[in-house]
Design an enzyme around this catalytic site. Structure first.
Site, short mmCIF file in Angstrom:
data_model
loop_
_atom_site.label_atom_id
_atom_site.label_comp_id
_atom_site.label_asym_id
_atom_site.label_seq_id
_atom_site.Cartn_x
_atom_site.Cartn_y
_atom_site.Cartn_z
N GLU A 296 20.83 -4.43 20.89
CA GLU A 296 20.09 -4.76 22.11
C GLU A 296 20.57 -6.04 22.78
O GLU A 296 19.86 -7.04 22.89
CB GLU A 296 18.58 -4.84 21.82
CG GLU A 296 17.97 -3.50 21.48
CD GLU A 296 16.46 -3.54 21.38
OE1 GLU A 296 15.85 -2.46 21.44
OE2 GLU A 296 15.89 -4.64 21.23
N GLU B 273 16.89 3.50 17.65
CA GLU B 273 15.49 3.09 17.56
C GLU B 273 14.66 3.95 18.48
O GLU B 273 15.01 4.15 19.65
CB GLU B 273 15.26 1.62 17.98
CG GLU B 273 15.65 0.58 16.97
CD GLU B 273 15.25 -0.82 17.43
OE1 GLU B 273 14.28 -0.96 18.22
OE2 GLU B 273 15.91 -1.78 17.00
#
Length: 445
Positions: free
Chosen positions: A168, A350
């Site tokens: 991320e 995720e």
């Protein structure tokens, strides 16, 4: 072969994800030194409840129990991150043998349990010692990361074949250097631009290092990707959403995979780009890691670093217990669009659902119907995307355990397994049983 009515592709990978600072604890044990998150947790008012990751889930000592929980799910793989300050306490220079040995033990135990390790090099815990000499804002940081990647590749590459450079990018750069929501808590436009570019360079250098040192490695990077919609149907909010979309969804995958920055951000970042940088950033990788929860909303905020701020979902939109929009169709559409745009296999690294109310009842069971429903909806839309041609190769739930959720501390719970932080007792939730049954059925077809 993609998913069809007959079932999931035979080589599909089912897993769970965690990260080092969120679960390991042992913050000052066996030579580990502080990260920027250790520092932030000691600044009053920055973390919900005044919480820290000092103990977290004590995974450093309890990893055998946690691997047994993974094995009970029937997983194929486990995505974890290495704590940079555990293996290189000063961020560079002499490695810490005790820290390196912990991941040896973890990897060996995973393999013994029949679970493939997916190793992520960076999940936000920059060594404080590196931040003190400029951190991601200086060009040398890309070389520091490459040296760290080389250390890990040489140590673990004989057993680990799935590698992720960063988790991320957009979250830790935007929240850490433009919006004061994450470590190190800087809000400066020029610093933010430098950080974006240096982190991109670090990714490219890391890919090359791993490729050269780990035969047969499959290398990827993990990007958060969500649709960005204006909070209100106004010109100002639409402009805010367009700019947030570039920062959130394009600032890293576009230069890494297409060789260029998106147009608005590209103009701003151009002064920091030197000759050869874009070729260094755009390196061949093997899969696109997608972290996705639901769409996000933007609104104009003239006093903010970039002129936008986080908006709120519509009042009537479905939301999780922690207020995040639940929009499964957006997940399907994102998967389809990613495969068309970047022409790489996608692994969902995720996806999951946060709640505040998960707790054992009088009988000791943890009922989390909201999470089961979310996972049912999102896996169904993933399947639909695959049937429409999206090349999706794996799905990892966030997260195995309830854990330290950054600025929110221990309030939100995302785990398939409940953790009593006072006693460290693990209790599988209803969602754990659901995921186990889901994996069993998927593999049987």
């Amino acid at each position: 072969m993609t998913a069809t009515a007959a079932g999931w592709r035979k080589d599909f990978t089912w897993g769970v994800s965690t990260s080092s600072y969120q679960i390991e604890g042992a913050h000052d044990e066996d030579g580990r030194k502080p990260s920027i998150w250790d520092t932030r947790c000691r600044i009053a008012g920055k973390i919900g409840g005044g919480d820290t990751g000092d103990v977290a889930c004590d995974h450093y000592h309890r990893y055998p129990e946690d691997i047994a929980l993974m094995a009970g799910l029937g997983l194929d793989a486990y995505r974890f991150s290495v704590a940079w300050p555990r293996v290189l306490p000063r961020g560079k220079g002499a490695p810490n043998e005790k820290g390196l040995a912990f991941y040896d033990r973890l990897i060996d135990a995973l393999l013994e349990a029949g679970i493939e390790p997916w190793l992520c090099l960076y999940h936000w815990d920059l060594p404080q010692a590196l931040h003190d000499i400029g951190g991601w804002a200086v060009r040398d940081s890309a070389g520091w990361f490459a040296d760290y990647a080389a250390l890990a590749a040489r140590r673990y590459g004989d057993r680990v074949k799935k590698w992720i450079t960063f988790n991320e990018f957009a979250v830790f750069t935007l929240f850490g250097y433009a919006i004061d929501w994450s470590a190190p808590g800087i809000t400066d436009r020029d610093t933010h631009l430098k950080v974006i570019h240096n982190v991109n360079r670090a990714h490219g250098m890391g890919v090359d290092v791993i490729r050269s040192l780990v035969p047969g490695a499959a290398i990827g990077a993990v990007h958060n990707r969500q649709a960005v919609w204006p909070e209100k149907d106004t010109d100002a909010d639409r402009a805010a959403a367009a700019l947030l979309h570039e920062h959130w969804n394009l600032a890293f995958p576009d230069p890494q995979l297409l060789g260029c920055y998106p147009p608005i951000l590209g103009e701003a970042i151009e002064p920091y780009v030197q000759g050869g940088d874009m070729a260094q950033i755009c390196r061949p990788i093997d899969f696109f890691g997608l972290n996705h929860y639901g769409p996000i909303f933007a609104k104009e905020e003239p006093d903010s670093t970039w002129g936008f701020a986080w908006g709120s979902p519509p009042d009537d939109a479905p939301k999780s217990e922690i207020g995040w929009a639940v929009w499964p169709d957006a997940f399907r559409d994102e998967l389809i669009d990613l495969c068309k745009t970047y022409k790489l296999p996608v692994v969902v690294t995720e996806n999951g659902c946060g709640g505040h109310l998960d707790a054992p009842d009088a009988s000791g069971k943890v009922h989390d119907a909201h999470r089961v429903k979310y996972l049912e909806l999102y896996t169904a839309k993933m399947r639909e995307a695959m049937e429409k041609g999206a090349d999706v190769r794996g799905y990892f739930v966030w997260s195995l355990l309830d854990n330290f959720e950054w600025g929110s501390g221990y309030g939100p719970r995302f785990g398939l397994v409940h953790v009593d932080y006072a006693t460290q007792k693990r209790t599988p939730k209803d969602s754990y049983a659901w995921y186990r049954s889901f994996i069993t059925a998927a593999k049987a077809k």
